[in-house]
Design an enzyme around this catalytic site. Structure first.
Site, PDB file in Angstrom:
ATOM      1  N   LYS A   1      14.795  13.991  -6.639  1.00  0.00           N
ATOM      2  CA  LYS A   1      14.485  15.386  -6.352  1.00  0.00           C
ATOM      3  C   LYS A   1      15.146  16.300  -7.379  1.00  0.00           C
ATOM      4  O   LYS A   1      16.284  16.040  -7.811  1.00  0.00           O
ATOM      5  CB  LYS A   1      14.971  15.754  -4.946  1.00  0.00           C
ATOM      6  CG  LYS A   1      14.186  15.077  -3.838  1.00  0.00           C
ATOM      7  CD  LYS A   1      12.745  15.526  -3.846  1.00  0.00           C
ATOM      8  CE  LYS A   1      11.906  14.726  -2.866  1.00  0.00           C
ATOM      9  NZ  LYS A   1      10.469  15.047  -2.972  1.00  0.00           N
TER      10      LYS A   1
ATOM     11  N   ASP B   1      10.790  15.431  -9.069  1.00  0.00           N
ATOM     12  CA  ASP B   1       9.903  16.093  -8.100  1.00  0.00           C
ATOM     13  C   ASP B   1      10.602  17.352  -7.590  1.00  0.00           C
ATOM     14  O   ASP B   1      11.663  17.261  -6.974  1.00  0.00           O
ATOM     15  CB  ASP B   1       9.644  15.120  -6.942  1.00  0.00           C
ATOM     16  CG  ASP B   1       8.719  15.685  -5.878  1.00  0.00           C
ATOM     17  OD1 ASP B   1       8.210  16.807  -6.059  1.00  0.00           O
ATOM     18  OD2 ASP B   1       8.503  14.991  -4.864  1.00  0.00           O
TER      19      ASP B   1
ATOM     20  N   GLU C   1       6.723  16.118 -10.963  1.00  0.00           N
ATOM     21  CA  GLU C   1       5.851  16.248  -9.787  1.00  0.00           C
ATOM     22  C   GLU C   1       6.030  17.609  -9.126  1.00  0.00           C
ATOM     23  O   GLU C   1       7.166  18.066  -8.941  1.00  0.00           O
ATOM     24  CB  GLU C   1       6.217  15.126  -8.811  1.00  0.00           C
ATOM     25  CG  GLU C   1       5.477  15.153  -7.483  1.00  0.00           C
ATOM     26  CD  GLU C   1       5.713  13.861  -6.711  1.00  0.00           C
ATOM     27  OE1 GLU C   1       5.819  12.782  -7.337  1.00  0.00           O
ATOM     28  OE2 GLU C   1       5.817  13.910  -5.474  1.00  0.00           O
TER      29      GLU C   1
ATOM     30  N   GLU D   1      -0.131  16.228  -3.383  1.00  0.00           N
ATOM     31  CA  GLU D   1       0.176  15.956  -1.982  1.00  0.00           C
ATOM     32  C   GLU D   1      -0.111  17.162  -1.100  1.00  0.00           C
ATOM     33  O   GLU D   1      -0.218  17.010   0.120  1.00  0.00           O
ATOM     34  CB  GLU D   1       1.630  15.491  -1.831  1.00  0.00           C
ATOM     35  CG  GLU D   1       2.664  16.555  -2.068  1.00  0.00           C
ATOM     36  CD  GLU D   1       4.086  16.017  -1.981  1.00  0.00           C
ATOM     37  OE1 GLU D   1       4.542  15.372  -2.944  1.00  0.00           O
ATOM     38  OE2 GLU D   1       4.740  16.239  -0.959  1.00  0.00           O
TER      39      GLU D   1
ATOM     40  N   ASP E   1      -2.396  12.332  -0.605  1.00  0.00           N
ATOM     41  CA  ASP E   1      -1.808  11.577   0.498  1.00  0.00           C
ATOM     42  C   ASP E   1      -2.972  11.123   1.367  1.00  0.00           C
ATOM     43  O   ASP E   1      -3.683  11.961   1.940  1.00  0.00           O
ATOM     44  CB  ASP E   1      -0.827  12.445   1.299  1.00  0.00           C
ATOM     45  CG  ASP E   1      -0.069  11.598   2.314  1.00  0.00           C
ATOM     46  OD1 ASP E   1      -0.730  10.873   3.094  1.00  0.00           O
ATOM     47  OD2 ASP E   1       1.166  11.647   2.319  1.00  0.00           O
TER      48      ASP E   1
ATOM     49  N   HIS F   1       0.532   9.827  -2.848  1.00  0.00           N
ATOM     50  CA  HIS F   1       1.739  10.238  -2.131  1.00  0.00           C
ATOM     51  C   HIS F   1       1.802   9.444  -0.833  1.00  0.00           C
ATOM     52  O   HIS F   1       0.780   9.195  -0.195  1.00  0.00           O
ATOM     53  CB  HIS F   1       1.657  11.733  -1.825  1.00  0.00           C
ATOM     54  CG  HIS F   1       2.769  12.253  -0.980  1.00  0.00           C
ATOM     55  ND1 HIS F   1       2.632  12.432   0.383  1.00  0.00           N
ATOM     56  CD2 HIS F   1       4.024  12.617  -1.287  1.00  0.00           C
ATOM     57  CE1 HIS F   1       3.777  12.916   0.865  1.00  0.00           C
ATOM     58  NE2 HIS F   1       4.628  13.040  -0.129  1.00  0.00           N
TER      59      HIS F   1
ATOM     60  N   GLU G   1       4.041   5.071  -3.971  1.00  0.00           N
ATOM     61  CA  GLU G   1       5.334   5.629  -3.576  1.00  0.00           C
ATOM     62  C   GLU G   1       5.924   4.823  -2.421  1.00  0.00           C
ATOM     63  O   GLU G   1       5.241   4.535  -1.430  1.00  0.00           O
ATOM     64  CB  GLU G   1       5.139   7.090  -3.143  1.00  0.00           C
ATOM     65  CG  GLU G   1       6.397   7.715  -2.613  1.00  0.00           C
ATOM     66  CD  GLU G   1       6.323   9.232  -2.522  1.00  0.00           C
ATOM     67  OE1 GLU G   1       5.210   9.758  -2.353  1.00  0.00           O
ATOM     68  OE2 GLU G   1       7.386   9.876  -2.626  1.00  0.00           O
TER      69      GLU G   1
END
Ligand code: CA
Length: 381
Positions: free
Chosen positions: A167, A195, A221, A247, A270, A297, A330
């Site tokens: 992150k 991300d 991301e 996502e 996703d 995702h 993922e």
């Protein structure tokens, strides 16, 4: 012929022992809405929606009357019937996650009725195991967060993961320091992705790109707001790091807008939110036409992970060569008892890849005892 006799939504929830946060908000529990579709002759399939669990459940209750009594083999027709009923109110967003959950349960059910794994129904495997990357490196209140993130990353590498995602989104200086620490801990051979969960505007995102590009970042991301299509286009044009998003995008129409804006190098639908297995095939066809890579995702239970495995097993990597790179799924590694305990045995990565199930349907089933433990109340139509 079997007909659909029952559609049930289960909200399951579990408090976290160690709460964590990302650029937008914190988590102190995991919760998800699962769906079970049962036929009049007693067969069933499982699905999952990605999004606020109680809202997904309301969406499932909205769609359920439109599939009851239907033929579970007609997944496309049932998808269209549900979509037509939701179009006026929820072209994008959580209503499509509810539709996704039912659609996935129908694909699982169809596979079980026909005695075929979902990957066979989707056109057949290109690979027996799917490469996965570890998602982790969230934030907590650890005083030396950079050291904690670096240690976590090194742990994934030691487990055999060949790619990890961390992150960012606390601020470009802090983020750059964290990326430097994690890259140093990983060494040069493990892929590293970042991300931000749409934490930045264009100028800050460009600033972060320039601060971390020397650390060989495989993708950045959700750098920007999912509504900022023009910003994505500009960032992608100016960034040395590939740009990924999707996502927060829904349906083939949403991805049409994303690809039309030249917004991304890598699309991340996703499957438990974008419209299910029925719709992600259309999104994949569109991505193929736009020469955009696809890396779903995936941040839910073993049901959603199994969906990702079956789907990615059937994806061609283009333009193709003798030894093409593998597409990545993922694999969330944050604390989640729902993911680890609801669909035993839990999925394990070996040498950075997970074997694709070959049993009928999604090749998994839900432990009903654990479902009851985690359940906050089932409702059926
Ligand atoms: Ca993400």
């Amino acid at each position: 012929m079997s007909t659909i006799a029952r559609v049930e939504a289960f909200v399951v929830s579990q408090p976290l022992r160690r709460p964590f946060h990302f650029s937008q908000w914190g988590f102190d529990r995991r919760a998800v809405c699962l769906v079970r579709v049962t036929t009049d002759d007693g067969r069933h399939g499982w699905g999952e929606g990605y999004g606020p669990a109680d809202v997904v459940r309301a969406g499932v209750e909205f769609f359920a009357p439109h599939v009851l009594g239907g033929d579970p083999l007609r997944t496309g027709a049932l998808w269209q019937r549900m979509h037509a009923r939701g179009l006026d109110f929820g072209r994008r967003g959580v209503l499509l996650a509810a539709l996704s959950a039912i659609d996935i349960a129908l694909w699982d059910l169809k596979g079980k009725i026909l005695g075929a794994p979902v990957h066979v129904l989707l056109g057949g495997k290109r690979r027996d195991a799917v490469a996965v990357y570890a998602t982790g490196m969230y934030f907590d209140d650890e005083p030396d967060l950079a050291a904690r993130l670096a240690a976590e990353a090194a742990g994934y590498a030691a487990q055999g993961f060949r790619a990890v995602k961390m992150k960012v989104g606390l601020g470009v200086e802090t983020d750059a320091a964290h990326v430097r620490a994690v890259r140093a801990a990983l060494g040069p051979r493990v892929k590293l992705m970042i991300d931000s969960n749409h934490a930045f505007g264009l100028r800050e995102a460009l600033d972060l790109v320039r601060r971390v590009e020397q650390h060989d970042i495989a993708w950045f991301e959700e750098p920007l707001s999912p509504d900022d299509y023009e910003g994505y286009r500009e960032l992608r044009r100016r960034s040395a790091i590939p740009i990924a998003a999707g996502e927060c995008e829904y349906g083939v129409a949403g991805f049409h807008q994303l690809f039309g804006a030249d917004a991304v190098d890598i699309a991340q639908p996703d499957i438990c939110a974008c419209g299910g297995l029925t719709e992600v095939q259309r999104i994949a066809a569109l991505a193929r036409a736009h020469h955009v890579a696809l890396t779903p995702h995936c941040w839910g239970t073993g049901i959603g992970f199994a969906v990702g495995l079956h789907f990615l097993a059937t994806i061609d990597v283009l333009p193709g060569r003798r030894h093409p790179p593998e597409p990545f799924l993922e694999m969330d590694r944050t604390e989640n008892a729902l993911r680890d305990e609801l669909t035993p045995p839990r999925f394990e990565a070996r040498d950075g890849a997970v074997t694709v199930p070959d049993a009928p349907g999604l090749g998994i089933d839900v432990d009903l005892r654990r479902l009851a433990d985690f359940s906050t109340g089932a409702r059926s139509r």
